[in-house]
Design an enzyme around this catalytic site. Sequence first.
Site, mmCIF file in Angstrom:
data_model
loop_
_atom_site.group_PDB
_atom_site.id
_atom_site.type_symbol
_atom_site.label_atom_id
_atom_site.label_comp_id
_atom_site.label_asym_id
_atom_site.label_seq_id
_atom_site.Cartn_x
_atom_site.Cartn_y
_atom_site.Cartn_z
ATOM 1 N N HIS A 211 0.840 -1.096 -0.048
ATOM 2 C CA HIS A 211 -0.129 -0.030 -0.046
ATOM 3 C C HIS A 211 0.924 1.257 -0.090
ATOM 4 O O HIS A 211 2.170 1.018 -0.080
ATOM 5 C CB HIS A 211 -0.991 -0.033 0.975
ATOM 6 C CG HIS A 211 -0.305 0.082 2.640
ATOM 7 N ND1 HIS A 211 0.566 -0.899 3.090
ATOM 8 C CD2 HIS A 211 -0.466 1.065 3.428
ATOM 9 C CE1 HIS A 211 0.883 -0.627 4.128
ATOM 10 N NE2 HIS A 211 0.228 0.543 4.609
ATOM 11 N N ASP B 73 5.347 4.956 5.209
ATOM 12 C CA ASP B 73 6.495 3.953 5.541
ATOM 13 C C ASP B 73 6.553 2.889 4.778
ATOM 14 O O ASP B 73 7.219 2.013 5.216
ATOM 15 C CB ASP B 73 6.269 3.673 7.220
ATOM 16 C CG ASP B 73 4.723 3.245 7.332
ATOM 17 O OD1 ASP B 73 4.056 3.298 6.493
ATOM 18 O OD2 ASP B 73 4.676 2.443 8.394
ATOM 19 N N HIS B 74 5.843 2.713 3.943
ATOM 20 C CA HIS B 74 5.902 1.401 2.675
ATOM 21 C C HIS B 74 6.452 1.505 1.580
ATOM 22 O O HIS B 74 7.190 0.789 0.774
ATOM 23 C CB HIS B 74 4.528 0.730 2.866
ATOM 24 C CG HIS B 74 4.069 0.023 4.211
ATOM 25 N ND1 HIS B 74 4.465 -1.339 4.131
ATOM 26 C CD2 HIS B 74 3.860 0.684 5.047
ATOM 27 C CE1 HIS B 74 4.034 -1.635 5.619
ATOM 28 N NE2 HIS B 74 3.696 -0.559 6.000
ATOM 29 N N HIS C 236 1.027 3.806 2.251
ATOM 30 C CA HIS C 236 1.417 4.864 3.468
ATOM 31 C C HIS C 236 2.904 5.055 3.412
ATOM 32 O O HIS C 236 3.538 4.424 2.748
ATOM 33 C CB HIS C 236 0.988 4.139 4.633
ATOM 34 C CG HIS C 236 -0.234 4.173 4.941
ATOM 35 N ND1 HIS C 236 -0.986 3.148 5.577
ATOM 36 C CD2 HIS C 236 -1.468 5.279 4.704
ATOM 37 C CE1 HIS C 236 -2.458 3.486 5.907
ATOM 38 N NE2 HIS C 236 -2.535 4.765 5.268
HETATM 39 ZN ZN LIG Z 1 -0.074 1.442 6.589
#
Ligand SMILES: [Zn+2]
Length: 277
Positions: A73, A77-78, A75
């Site tokens: 996904h 931090d990804h 977000h």
């Molecule tokens: Zn997330």
Amino acid sequence: MEAIVPGDVVALSGLVRRVTAPNPGVMTGPGTNTYILGKGDLALIDPGPESGPHLSVMLEAAGKRLKWILCTHTHLDHSPGAKALKAATGAQLLGFAKVPGDGRQDTDFAPDRAMRDGDVLDCGAFRLRAVHTPGHASNHLCYLLEEERWLFTGDHVMQGSTVVISPPDGDMIEYLRSLEKLLALDLAALAPGHGHVIEKPHDEVRRLVAHRMKREQKVINAFRSRNPATMDDLLPLVYDDVSPRIYPVARRSLHAHLLKLKHEGRAIEEGDRWALK
Ligand SMILES: [Zn+2]
């Protein structure tokens, strides 16, 4: 269990290595896990946040053999680490086509190949199947490594902390549905975006569903002392078992629980107040 140390490349199975980004925190546990899959041509799941040190480690561990970068996904931090990693390796970027517009996303994310539920990436020596799991994020995909029956769960399932459901993109009804969806898969292990590998996947999924239903019951019980009530009234009652430090995050999941009850016709929203029917 050995502590997770950012920057260490850890072999987890015949096909899977893990390296954790240096972004530990309340929301990220020991940091975001990046998984490197394969022995010849390599695939990598979740390059993590923008980070020079993490990029260096990924390049050292995968380098020019890296052919595919997959994101669970978008977000922050990804997926943002994908940009520099792709530029350095020429690997193909894959993920869900649409980035949600809730202000919490990596809006630069643009996959070369959009993955939808059931799509399979053939990496020659192994295959990855996308499983659409909305709830934590509407564009969330888990990836199933068919040869080892490992499911890479991103933030759909974490180890060591509870997944935050932040409306409007986060949705508790969808989240529970997406957890149930995992029970239909034949799985050997869950490899989460944060924390350690989880064995007995179905037991863990059932535990998570039960945990959410227990929390929902606490929401319902909290209305006994005040009905209608504001979220600030409800928060300390529903989350009496967590540190107030967590409240700003817990508030979002509380909102998600209330929206679920509203959608089911069990609660009413009036301005900033909520009433249980
Ligand atoms: Zn997330």
